[in-house]
Design a protein around this motif. Structure first.
Motif, short mmCIF file in Angstrom:
data_model
loop_
_atom_site.label_atom_id
_atom_site.label_comp_id
_atom_site.label_asym_id
_atom_site.label_seq_id
_atom_site.Cartn_x
_atom_site.Cartn_y
_atom_site.Cartn_z
N LEU A 63 -1.26 1.30 8.52
CA LEU A 63 -1.98 0.02 8.53
C LEU A 63 -1.02 -1.14 8.27
O LEU A 63 -1.16 -2.22 8.86
CB LEU A 63 -3.12 0.02 7.51
CG LEU A 63 -4.07 -1.17 7.60
CD1 LEU A 63 -4.76 -1.23 8.97
CD2 LEU A 63 -5.12 -1.12 6.50
N TYR A 102 -4.89 3.27 2.66
CA TYR A 102 -4.13 2.27 3.41
C TYR A 102 -4.72 0.87 3.22
O TYR A 102 -3.99 -0.09 2.96
CB TYR A 102 -4.13 2.61 4.89
CG TYR A 102 -3.55 3.97 5.23
CD1 TYR A 102 -2.52 4.54 4.48
CD2 TYR A 102 -4.03 4.68 6.32
CE1 TYR A 102 -1.99 5.77 4.81
CE2 TYR A 102 -3.50 5.92 6.67
CZ TYR A 102 -2.49 6.46 5.91
OH TYR A 102 -1.97 7.68 6.25
N ALA A 103 -6.04 0.75 3.36
CA ALA A 103 -6.66 -0.56 3.22
C ALA A 103 -6.49 -1.10 1.81
O ALA A 103 -6.35 -2.32 1.60
CB ALA A 103 -8.14 -0.47 3.59
N PHE A 151 -13.27 -2.80 7.00
CA PHE A 151 -12.40 -1.64 7.02
C PHE A 151 -12.95 -0.54 6.11
O PHE A 151 -13.55 -0.82 5.07
CB PHE A 151 -10.99 -2.01 6.55
CG PHE A 151 -10.19 -2.73 7.59
CD1 PHE A 151 -9.41 -2.03 8.49
CD2 PHE A 151 -10.25 -4.12 7.70
CE1 PHE A 151 -8.68 -2.68 9.46
CE2 PHE A 151 -9.52 -4.78 8.67
CZ PHE A 151 -8.73 -4.07 9.55
N GLY A 201 -5.01 2.25 12.37
CA GLY A 201 -4.84 1.94 10.96
C GLY A 201 -5.34 3.01 10.02
O GLY A 201 -5.40 2.79 8.80
N ARG A 202 -5.68 4.20 10.54
CA ARG A 202 -6.29 5.24 9.70
C ARG A 202 -5.56 6.57 9.78
O ARG A 202 -5.96 7.54 9.13
CB ARG A 202 -7.72 5.50 10.17
CG ARG A 202 -8.61 4.28 10.28
CD ARG A 202 -10.01 4.71 10.66
NE ARG A 202 -10.87 3.58 10.97
CZ ARG A 202 -12.17 3.57 10.78
NH1 ARG A 202 -12.77 4.65 10.29
NH2 ARG A 202 -12.90 2.51 11.10
N GLY A 227 -6.61 -3.44 14.08
CA GLY A 227 -6.18 -2.28 13.32
C GLY A 227 -7.29 -1.47 12.71
O GLY A 227 -7.02 -0.53 11.96
N TRP A 228 -8.54 -1.76 13.06
CA TRP A 228 -9.69 -1.11 12.44
C TRP A 228 -9.82 0.36 12.84
O TRP A 228 -10.28 1.19 12.07
CB TRP A 228 -10.96 -1.87 12.83
CG TRP A 228 -12.26 -1.27 12.37
CD1 TRP A 228 -12.90 -1.52 11.19
CD2 TRP A 228 -13.07 -0.33 13.07
NE1 TRP A 228 -14.07 -0.81 11.12
CE2 TRP A 228 -14.20 -0.06 12.27
CE3 TRP A 228 -12.96 0.31 14.31
CZ2 TRP A 228 -15.21 0.82 12.66
CZ3 TRP A 228 -13.96 1.19 14.71
CH2 TRP A 228 -15.07 1.43 13.88
N THR A 269 -2.72 -2.61 1.45
CA THR A 269 -2.19 -3.44 2.53
C THR A 269 -2.76 -4.85 2.42
O THR A 269 -3.98 -5.02 2.42
CB THR A 269 -2.55 -2.85 3.91
OG1 THR A 269 -2.05 -1.52 4.01
CG2 THR A 269 -1.96 -3.70 5.03
#
Length: 434
Positions: free
Chosen positions: A195, A19-20, A14, A77-78, A72-73, A23
């Protein structure tokens, strides 16, 4: 060969986004190996694909999701996490495009999409920093006439009383900037941490029995009574296939490639600003999207950062310094943040269409595509997956509504879309500045 899937990041990792970083991660899933079968194969593990998988599995279908990277990559998710009413195109334009009857049905579909997100958040207990309120901000005073007409139309013909007009004093007071002249406020708009939302859908899919294979890029799709989906390590014979890769599908299907263009967009997250400074920027904690063609959009995080999206690029490569690239747009609205540290900066690729409406289609009786959300994907992708599941189960009325919206082929098709996009966006960027 360079593509949106491989131009900027390592396979399976990711991007270092806010977000990453906030999460809890999903476990990794194995790549597809060998030959197999399923009722439905879904290409793409974002919101469209996961929603379709969940709704199909709940109907008893054997479902496999293939993702070239991780669930979600991609854009799911962004993104900016905003969910407004209706479609990406406003109702005045939609009525001219498809007529009043279908425009009303598309409005209702947009509301149903937003409600589906809220229902899933509630059902699955998703902690995704969900907040209410969306502000549309006009960067030119003359745009106010159209916004006021749209607000009046929604309140009268559509009975949507959650939306209000904002004059100059109203919007300046709410946003702490002189950059905007007027706009509207939708009290029922929603924004969230995307995400966390998409990972919760993934966990629900796994719990329901959906089979998932990551690092499994689909290289070929052979049509037939039972389509054959091929990856580097294996293949699947499926009763139905859903293409849900949006801007990352490349040339997997030529009809889709000729209608959905990938475009890169970028987001930064500041250091925590403290509640007082954060609320001086967005007094009511709403999310904001402005009227520029190359749109700026922003909102406050739960820990009082400004999450700011803006600027676009064409071609596959991201800028070398995304924080510096987006910071310029942020300071154009909030010069008072000149000394603020940027903690995160990331990019992503979304899919857009010529008319900014989603592209839903039956590519064959047993192959569907859903995508082209043009920046309105959080709710519409979730809903699109559910509608694709309904269509496979035999109820295609809502899918057919979306498929009736005319989606023009990009002039010159796949080969010409990049130079066309560069030319067109350069023109509209110039208009934004002038």
């Amino acid at each position: 060969m360079t593509s949106a899937l491989h131009a900027n990041e390592t396979v399976g990792q990711f991007p270092p986004s806010f977000y990453a970083a906030t999460t809890p991660p999903l476990p990794a899933f194995p790549a597809l190996a060998g030959k197999g079968t399923c009722d439905v194969c879904i290409v793409g593990g974002g919101l469209s694909g996961l929603s379709a998988a969940l709704h199909l599995r709940r109907r008893g279908y054997d479902v496999v999701v293939l993702d070239a990277h991780r669930l979600g990559w991609g854009a799911s998710g962004r993104n900016g996490g905003q969910i407004g009413p209706g479609q990406r195109v406003d109702q005045i334009a939609l009525e001219a495009m498809v007529g009043r009857e279908d425009a009303r049905a598309l409005w209702d579909a947009g509301l149903a999409a937003r409600q589906l997100v809220l229902d899933l958040v509630d059902e699955l207990g998703i902690a995704c920093d969900l907040k209410r309120g969306i502000i549309h901000a006009n960067h030119r005073a003359r745009l106010g006439a159209h916004t006021r007409a749209e607000v009046d139309l929604l309140r009268t013909r559509y009975g949507y009383e959650a939306i209000d007009w904002l004059g100059r004093e109203d919007i300046c007071a709410l946003l702490g900037t002189q950059a905007y002249h007027n706009g509207s406020f939708d009290a029922q708009g929603v924004h969230l941490q995307p995400l966390r939302y998409v990972f919760a859908l993934a966990r629900a899919c796994i719990a329901a029995g959906v089979r998932v294979h990551e690092k499994s890029e689909v290289l070929a799709l052979d049509q037939g009574a039972k389509p054959l989906v091929k990856t580097l390590g294996g293949s699947l014979r499926a009763g139905h296939v859903i293409l849900a890769g949006n801007g990352y599908l490349g040339k997997l299907d030529r009809k889709v490639a000729d209608r959905v263009m990938p475009i890169n967009n970028y987001i930064i997250a500041t250091e925590p600003l403290g509640e007082d400074l954060a609320r001086s920027l967005v007094a009511n904690d709403a999310a904001v999207a402005d009227s520029k063609f190359v749109i700026n959009y922003f909102r406050l995080s739960g820990d009082h950062r400004l999450i700011f999206g803006g600027r676009e690029s064409y071609g596959y490569r991201f800028p070398a310094d995304i924080p510096a690239y987006v910071r310029k747009a942020m300071l154009g609205i909030y010069p008072q943040l000149a000394g603020t540290r940027i903690d995160y900066g990331w990019g992503g690729t979304l899919g857009i269409t010529m008319n900014r409406m989603p592209y839903f289609d039956f590519l064959a009786p047993n192959i569907l595509t859903i995508g082209g959300y043009s920046g309105q994907g959080v709710a519409m992708a979730t809903w699109g997956g559910a509608v694709a599941a309904q269509a496979i189960a035999g109820s295609a009325e809502r899918f057919d509504l979306m498929a009736r919206v005319p989606t023009a082929r990009i002039p010159g098709g796949y080969e010409a879309r990049l130079p066309l996009l560069v030319l067109g966006m350069a023109w509209y960027s110039l208009l934004d500045r002038l």
